[in-house]
Design a protein around this motif. Sequence first.
Motif, PDB file in Angstrom:
ATOM      1  N   ARG A 107       0.825  -1.211   0.000  1.00  0.00           N
ATOM      2  CA  ARG A 107       0.000   0.000   0.000  1.00  0.00           C
ATOM      3  C   ARG A 107       0.858   1.259   0.000  1.00  0.00           C
ATOM      4  NH1 ARG A 107      -2.065   0.493   5.476  1.00  0.00           N
ATOM      5  NH2 ARG A 107       0.059   1.286   5.706  1.00  0.00           N
ATOM      6  N   ASP A 108       1.849   1.295   0.891  1.00  0.00           N
ATOM      7  CA  ASP A 108       2.686   2.490   1.009  1.00  0.00           C
ATOM      8  C   ASP A 108       3.508   2.728  -0.253  1.00  0.00           C
ATOM      9  OD1 ASP A 108       1.695   2.893   3.539  1.00  0.00           O
ATOM     10  OD2 ASP A 108       3.378   1.936   4.562  1.00  0.00           O
ATOM     11  N   ILE A 109       4.012   1.660  -0.859  1.00  0.00           N
ATOM     12  CA  ILE A 109       4.785   1.800  -2.097  1.00  0.00           C
ATOM     13  C   ILE A 109       3.904   2.345  -3.213  1.00  0.00           C
ATOM     14  CG2 ILE A 109       5.982   0.526  -3.914  1.00  0.00           C
ATOM     15  CD1 ILE A 109       7.047  -1.333  -1.684  1.00  0.00           C
ATOM     16  N   PHE A 110       2.696   1.797  -3.345  1.00  0.00           N
ATOM     17  CA  PHE A 110       1.779   2.251  -4.391  1.00  0.00           C
ATOM     18  C   PHE A 110       1.338   3.697  -4.148  1.00  0.00           C
ATOM     19  CE2 PHE A 110      -0.146  -1.418  -6.952  1.00  0.00           C
ATOM     20  CZ  PHE A 110       1.044  -2.124  -6.942  1.00  0.00           C
ATOM     21  N   ALA A 111       1.291   4.107  -2.886  1.00  0.00           N
ATOM     22  CA  ALA A 111       0.876   5.471  -2.560  1.00  0.00           C
ATOM     23  C   ALA A 111       2.048   6.444  -2.569  1.00  0.00           C
ATOM     24  CB  ALA A 111       0.196   5.497  -1.195  1.00  0.00           C
ATOM     25  N   GLY A 112       3.241   5.960  -2.908  1.00  0.00           N
ATOM     26  CA  GLY A 112       4.411   6.828  -2.971  1.00  0.00           C
ATOM     27  C   GLY A 112       4.928   7.234  -1.606  1.00  0.00           C
ATOM     28  N   ARG A 113       4.703   6.382  -0.604  1.00  0.00           N
ATOM     29  CA  ARG A 113       5.153   6.689   0.755  1.00  0.00           C
ATOM     30  C   ARG A 113       6.259   5.728   1.171  1.00  0.00           C
ATOM     31  NH1 ARG A 113      -0.233   7.924   4.421  1.00  0.00           N
ATOM     32  NH2 ARG A 113      -1.169   9.499   3.048  1.00  0.00           N
ATOM     33  N   LYS A 114       7.050   6.164   2.132  1.00  0.00           N
ATOM     34  CA  LYS A 114       8.064   5.274   2.691  1.00  0.00           C
ATOM     35  C   LYS A 114       7.337   4.207   3.508  1.00  0.00           C
ATOM     36  CE  LYS A 114      11.664   7.162   4.569  1.00  0.00           C
ATOM     37  NZ  LYS A 114      12.534   7.838   5.567  1.00  0.00           N
ATOM     38  N   PRO A 115       7.550   2.907   3.217  1.00  0.00           N
ATOM     39  CA  PRO A 115       6.833   1.855   3.942  1.00  0.00           C
ATOM     40  C   PRO A 115       7.030   1.952   5.449  1.00  0.00           C
ATOM     41  CG  PRO A 115       7.908   0.946   2.015  1.00  0.00           C
ATOM     42  CD  PRO A 115       8.394   2.362   2.147  1.00  0.00           C
ATOM     43  N   MET A 116       5.920   1.837   6.189  1.00  0.00           N
ATOM     44  CA  MET A 116       5.976   1.958   7.643  1.00  0.00           C
ATOM     45  C   MET A 116       6.871   0.911   8.283  1.00  0.00           C
ATOM     46  SD  MET A 116       2.254   3.127   9.077  1.00  0.00           S
ATOM     47  CE  MET A 116       1.344   1.746   8.411  1.00  0.00           C
ATOM     48  N   ILE A 117       7.016  -0.233   7.622  1.00  0.00           N
ATOM     49  CA  ILE A 117       7.823  -1.310   8.185  1.00  0.00           C
ATOM     50  C   ILE A 117       9.262  -0.863   8.414  1.00  0.00           C
ATOM     51  CG2 ILE A 117       8.420  -2.236   5.915  1.00  0.00           C
ATOM     52  CD1 ILE A 117       8.382  -5.017   7.121  1.00  0.00           C
ATOM     53  N   PHE A 118       9.716   0.166   7.664  1.00  0.00           N
ATOM     54  CA  PHE A 118      11.107   0.585   7.745  1.00  0.00           C
ATOM     55  C   PHE A 118      11.359   1.779   8.652  1.00  0.00           C
ATOM     56  CE2 PHE A 118      11.014  -1.197   3.266  1.00  0.00           C
ATOM     57  CZ  PHE A 118      11.533  -2.426   3.660  1.00  0.00           C
ATOM     58  N   HIS A 119      10.317   2.506   9.030  1.00  0.00           N
ATOM     59  CA  HIS A 119      10.614   3.737   9.755  1.00  0.00           C
ATOM     60  C   HIS A 119       9.599   4.111  10.816  1.00  0.00           C
ATOM     61  CE1 HIS A 119       7.524   6.581   8.190  1.00  0.00           C
ATOM     62  NE2 HIS A 119       7.437   5.671   7.250  1.00  0.00           N
ATOM     63  N   SER A 120       8.373   3.605  10.721  1.00  0.00           N
ATOM     64  CA  SER A 120       7.308   4.119  11.574  1.00  0.00           C
ATOM     65  C   SER A 120       7.449   3.624  12.999  1.00  0.00           C
ATOM     66  CB  SER A 120       5.952   3.709  11.007  1.00  0.00           C
ATOM     67  OG  SER A 120       4.908   4.342  11.714  1.00  0.00           O
ATOM     68  N   GLU A 121       6.578   4.186  13.870  1.00  0.00           N
ATOM     69  CA  GLU A 121       6.524   3.704  15.244  1.00  0.00           C
ATOM     70  C   GLU A 121       6.474   2.173  15.207  1.00  0.00           C
ATOM     71  OE1 GLU A 121       4.212   5.617  13.860  1.00  0.00           O
ATOM     72  OE2 GLU A 121       4.304   7.589  14.827  1.00  0.00           O
TER      73      GLU A 121
END
Length: 199
Positions: A134-148
């Motif tokens: 989802r994050d890749i398709f939305a042009g976002r940095k995947p939460m798995i790599f940086h989020s809380e």
Amino acid sequence: MTWDILNIIGTIAFAISGAFIAREEDYDLLGVYVLGFTTAFGGGLVRNLLIGLPIENIWKQENIFEIAFLGITIVFFLPNIWIGRLKKWVVFFDAIGLAAFAIQGANYAVSIEAPLIVVIMAATMTGAGGGMIRDIFAGRKPMIFHSEIYALWAAFAGIAIGLGAIRGPYATFFLLIVIVFLRMISVYFNWNLPHKHTK
């Protein structure tokens, strides 16, 4: 039955979270459906690839497709003012999808007598798959790599199941609730794993 229920929970939760993200990014009708379905069934595709289930099983879930379609449609037609107010629910639905698919992946790895490290990897990648796509398709940095703290809670499911601490449907759904709770409080308190800054 537990497998089917987890599959329904995870798919619907990720469908709604994908649709919310699409609305935030101002996608049109087609974009909302594409991102919603990609998020919902992307996790299942990762799961099936990772743990050796036939890919075509994904397309045989007509009822789940219909439920996901309904969830995405409701999100699309929500008034804009509601989207802003319900933004925090994206994290909640994502946490449910993360927990449900992580438990699924771990349970299957245990069923084929995989070693503990494989159970943990299966839980982590299966749980985080839908959100990552989802994050890749939305042009976002995947939460798995940086989020809380995100993927760690999926790994926690793998550890608990791999060590045999979770047995039976009641314990399974208790674990699901625990993972969702841990994910939510990690967002609320902004818990993060250590970062190595280069600047």
